[in-house]
Motif scaffolding. Structure first.
Motif, PDB file in Angstrom:
ATOM      1  N   ALA A  82       0.811  -1.223   0.000  1.00  0.00           N
ATOM      2  CA  ALA A  82       0.000   0.000   0.000  1.00  0.00           C
ATOM      3  C   ALA A  82       0.842   1.270   0.000  1.00  0.00           C
ATOM      4  N   TYR A  83       2.167   1.137   0.049  1.00  0.00           N
ATOM      5  CA  TYR A  83       3.068   2.308  -0.006  1.00  0.00           C
ATOM      6  C   TYR A  83       4.000   2.220  -1.208  1.00  0.00           C
ATOM      7  N   ASP A  84       3.536   1.482  -2.221  1.00  0.00           N
ATOM      8  CA  ASP A  84       4.233   1.427  -3.497  1.00  0.00           C
ATOM      9  C   ASP A  84       4.318   2.839  -4.083  1.00  0.00           C
ATOM     10  N   LEU A  85       3.202   3.564  -4.000  1.00  0.00           N
ATOM     11  CA  LEU A  85       3.188   5.008  -4.290  1.00  0.00           C
ATOM     12  C   LEU A  85       3.241   5.729  -2.955  1.00  0.00           C
ATOM     13  N   SER A  86       4.346   6.345  -2.637  1.00  0.00           N
ATOM     14  CA  SER A  86       4.489   7.044  -1.359  1.00  0.00           C
ATOM     15  C   SER A  86       5.805   7.805  -1.346  1.00  0.00           C
ATOM     16  N   THR A  87       5.838   8.859  -0.553  1.00  0.00           N
ATOM     17  CA  THR A  87       7.102   9.560  -0.325  1.00  0.00           C
ATOM     18  C   THR A  87       7.864   8.930   0.841  1.00  0.00           C
ATOM     19  N   LEU A  88       7.196   8.106   1.632  1.00  0.00           N
ATOM     20  CA  LEU A  88       7.803   7.556   2.844  1.00  0.00           C
ATOM     21  C   LEU A  88       8.822   6.469   2.519  1.00  0.00           C
ATOM     22  N   GLY A  89       9.992   6.576   3.121  1.00  0.00           N
ATOM     23  CA  GLY A  89      11.003   5.537   2.977  1.00  0.00           C
ATOM     24  C   GLY A  89      11.735   5.527   1.655  1.00  0.00           C
ATOM     25  N   ARG A  90      11.492   6.518   0.808  1.00  0.00           N
ATOM     26  CA  ARG A  90      12.125   6.548  -0.521  1.00  0.00           C
ATOM     27  C   ARG A  90      13.168   7.653  -0.620  1.00  0.00           C
ATOM     28  N   ASP A  91      14.141   7.427  -1.455  1.00  0.00           N
ATOM     29  CA  ASP A  91      15.163   8.428  -1.751  1.00  0.00           C
ATOM     30  C   ASP A  91      14.495   9.590  -2.492  1.00  0.00           C
ATOM     31  N   PRO A  92      14.569  10.818  -1.960  1.00  0.00           N
ATOM     32  CA  PRO A  92      13.934  11.959  -2.619  1.00  0.00           C
ATOM     33  C   PRO A  92      14.374  12.170  -4.066  1.00  0.00           C
ATOM     34  N   ALA A  93      15.514  11.601  -4.432  1.00  0.00           N
ATOM     35  CA  ALA A  93      15.990  11.753  -5.815  1.00  0.00           C
ATOM     36  C   ALA A  93      15.385  10.719  -6.754  1.00  0.00           C
ATOM     37  N   SER A  94      14.667   9.740  -6.222  1.00  0.00           N
ATOM     38  CA  SER A  94      14.162   8.646  -7.061  1.00  0.00           C
ATOM     39  C   SER A  94      12.920   9.059  -7.838  1.00  0.00           C
ATOM     40  N   PRO A  95      12.734   8.495  -9.026  1.00  0.00           N
ATOM     41  CA  PRO A  95      11.548   8.816  -9.828  1.00  0.00           C
ATOM     42  C   PRO A  95      10.241   8.511  -9.094  1.00  0.00           C
ATOM     43  N   ARG A  96      10.181   7.399  -8.339  1.00  0.00           N
ATOM     44  CA  ARG A  96       8.941   7.037  -7.651  1.00  0.00           C
ATOM     45  C   ARG A  96       8.609   8.052  -6.557  1.00  0.00           C
ATOM     46  N   TYR A  97       9.622   8.562  -5.862  1.00  0.00           N
ATOM     47  CA  TYR A  97       9.401   9.603  -4.859  1.00  0.00           C
ATOM     48  C   TYR A  97       8.838  10.858  -5.527  1.00  0.00           C
ATOM     49  N   GLN A  98       9.442  11.256  -6.634  1.00  0.00           N
ATOM     50  CA  GLN A  98       9.008  12.464  -7.334  1.00  0.00           C
ATOM     51  C   GLN A  98       7.581  12.326  -7.849  1.00  0.00           C
ATOM     52  N   GLU A  99       7.285  11.152  -8.384  1.00  0.00           N
ATOM     53  CA  GLU A  99       5.928  10.878  -8.879  1.00  0.00           C
ATOM     54  C   GLU A  99       4.916  10.945  -7.731  1.00  0.00           C
ATOM     55  N   SER A 100       5.274  10.361  -6.594  1.00  0.00           N
ATOM     56  CA  SER A 100       4.371  10.326  -5.439  1.00  0.00           C
ATOM     57  C   SER A 100       4.165  11.722  -4.860  1.00  0.00           C
ATOM     58  N   LEU A 101       5.242  12.495  -4.760  1.00  0.00           N
ATOM     59  CA  LEU A 101       5.140  13.848  -4.227  1.00  0.00           C
ATOM     60  C   LEU A 101       4.301  14.738  -5.147  1.00  0.00           C
ATOM     61  N   ARG A 102       4.480  14.566  -6.440  1.00  0.00           N
ATOM     62  CA  ARG A 102       3.703  15.352  -7.414  1.00  0.00           C
ATOM     63  C   ARG A 102       2.201  15.056  -7.249  1.00  0.00           C
ATOM     64  N   LEU A 103       1.855  13.778  -7.126  1.00  0.00           N
ATOM     65  CA  LEU A 103       0.458  13.384  -6.944  1.00  0.00           C
ATOM     66  C   LEU A 103      -0.095  13.931  -5.629  1.00  0.00           C
ATOM     67  N   LEU A 104       0.693  13.827  -4.568  1.00  0.00           N
ATOM     68  CA  LEU A 104       0.255  14.278  -3.256  1.00  0.00           C
ATOM     69  C   LEU A 104       0.020  15.785  -3.249  1.00  0.00           C
ATOM     70  N   ARG A 105       0.950  16.541  -3.827  1.00  0.00           N
ATOM     71  CA  ARG A 105       0.810  18.006  -3.840  1.00  0.00           C
ATOM     72  C   ARG A 105      -0.336  18.459  -4.753  1.00  0.00           C
ATOM     73  N   GLU A 106      -0.601  17.679  -5.770  1.00  0.00           N
ATOM     74  CA  GLU A 106      -1.710  17.979  -6.677  1.00  0.00           C
ATOM     75  C   GLU A 106      -3.052  17.879  -5.942  1.00  0.00           C
ATOM     76  N   LYS A 107      -3.138  16.920  -5.019  1.00  0.00           N
ATOM     77  CA  LYS A 107      -4.385  16.666  -4.302  1.00  0.00           C
ATOM     78  C   LYS A 107      -4.444  17.366  -2.944  1.00  0.00           C
ATOM     79  N   ASN A 108      -3.288  17.743  -2.400  1.00  0.00           N
ATOM     80  CA  ASN A 108      -3.225  18.294  -1.055  1.00  0.00           C
ATOM     81  C   ASN A 108      -2.386  19.572  -1.046  1.00  0.00           C
ATOM     82  N   PRO A 109      -3.030  20.742  -1.044  1.00  0.00           N
ATOM     83  CA  PRO A 109      -2.295  22.013  -1.066  1.00  0.00           C
ATOM     84  C   PRO A 109      -1.849  22.487   0.315  1.00  0.00           C
ATOM     85  N   ASN A 110      -2.147  21.717   1.353  1.00  0.00           N
ATOM     86  CA  ASN A 110      -1.820  22.154   2.718  1.00  0.00           C
ATOM     87  C   ASN A 110      -0.309  22.184   2.950  1.00  0.00           C
ATOM     88  N   ASP A 111       0.132  23.106   3.775  1.00  0.00           N
ATOM     89  CA  ASP A 111       1.551  23.157   4.142  1.00  0.00           C
ATOM     90  C   ASP A 111       1.967  21.865   4.835  1.00  0.00           C
TER      91      ASP A 111
END
Length: 311
Positions: A142-171
């Motif tokens: 369930a954390y295949d898509l996630s920012t948790l536990g991933r290298d911030p430089a990795s494509p999967r981290y970037q993809e997950s962060l992009r999706l999260l920020r798209e849906k969640n504008p909160n600080d």
């Protein structure tokens, strides 16, 4: 028969509270409750065949105290007293303590070594196995898509962060305040398309072979078996895969410490287990599930209520 337990969240620390400050967490007692569960399972007759540990075996508090490794070893030592396999889901608290790369080298990696048991992406920790004739277990990541536990430089981290920020504008990305889809918070995660495609193929195989399938993962995937904040990001996509097949009889999850249950419109049982971490020391929260041709019977202990789930 098999054992089920969720959200042990052990830490060798005094009692504390959840992030909201309103719910008591019994960090040290959770290990004692796990020992009680293991003793009960070891004495079951007929004996159980395996145990499902539904994630968050240790608390994120351990990372801040520098005690992640020792806490995990204590939990695994208790579970290791069982003479049967333990299947582990990875939860957000595992990923607060360890990177995914590190978790692969711990006892929490229960995926079999066989190359055909999981998705082609070897980083995804989903897998399936057949613990009994015409019964299949599917463990989802369930954390295949996630920012948790991933290298911030990795494509999967970037993809997950992009999706999260798209849906969640909160600080604060852990805050669901004002969200139309409140599951898009950082402590949840989701399923990559590659995992969903693999899941679809596994269920197709089980349909063709007239198997019953039990699915487990840390995060619930049905809104009637959880509050809206604790669902997987793309829970609807996972449900769509399940509902396009006939074989799935039950989906087991943790994460939502109050637990939950529903029988969905396609006849699939969704059971979210109450968390050990918020269970008072005089009670407990685990169960044994007995599988029959036409039903599963949950014998619950403590906070877990008995339940009959017909197919």
């Amino acid at each position: 028969a098999f054992g089920v337990i969720a959200d042990i969240q052990f830490a060798d620390a005094e009692d504390g509270h959840d992030f909201g400050g309103s719910r008591r967490r019994y960090y040290r007692h959770s290990l004692r409750l796990l020992r009680e569960a293991v003793r009960t399972w070891a004495g079951e007759s007929p004996p159980i065949d395996f145990v499902l540990q539904l994630g968050d075996s240790i608390d994120g508090l351990n990372a801040r105290r520098g005690e992640a490794e020792s806490a995990l070893q204590q939990v695994l030592a208790v579970l290791g007293q069982l003479p049967v396999p333990v299947h582990h889901a990875w939860g957000n608290h595992e990923l607060y303590n360890f990177s995914r790369a590190r978790l692969v080298h711990t006892g929490l990696r229960s995926r079999p070594a066989g190359g055909s048991d999981g998705p082609p992406d070897r980083d995804c920790q989903a897998y399936h196995c057949s613990p009994a004739a015409r019964l299949r277990l599917v463990v989802l990541d369930a954390y295949d898509l996630s920012t948790l536990g991933r290298d911030p430089a990795s494509p999967r981290y970037q993809e997950s962060l992009r999706l999260l920020r798209e849906k969640n504008p909160n600080d604060d990305l852990n805050s669901p305040a004002g969200l139309k889809e409140p599951q898009f918070v950082e402590f949840n995660g989701g399923f990559s398309q590659a995992q969903l495609d693999w899941f679809d193929e596994v269920l197709k195989f089980s349909d063709e072979n007239q198997e019953k399938v039990v699915v487990m993962g840390h995060v619930p995937i049905h809104p009637d078996a959880s509050d809206s904040v604790c669902l997987a990001w793309n829970y609807e996509a996972a449900l769509s895969v399940i509902h396009s097949h006939q074989c799935v009889v039950c989906v087991l999850a943790g994460h939502q410490h109050d637990g939950g249950y529903c029988l969905d419109s396609h006849g699939v049982h969704h059971l979210t287990l109450e968390g050990v971490i918020e269970t008072p020391p005089a009670s407990n929260a685990f169960g044994t599930i007995y599988v029959y041709e036409d039903k599963m019977i949950l014998k619950g202990r403590g906070r877990i209520v008995d339940r009959v789930m017909h197919f």
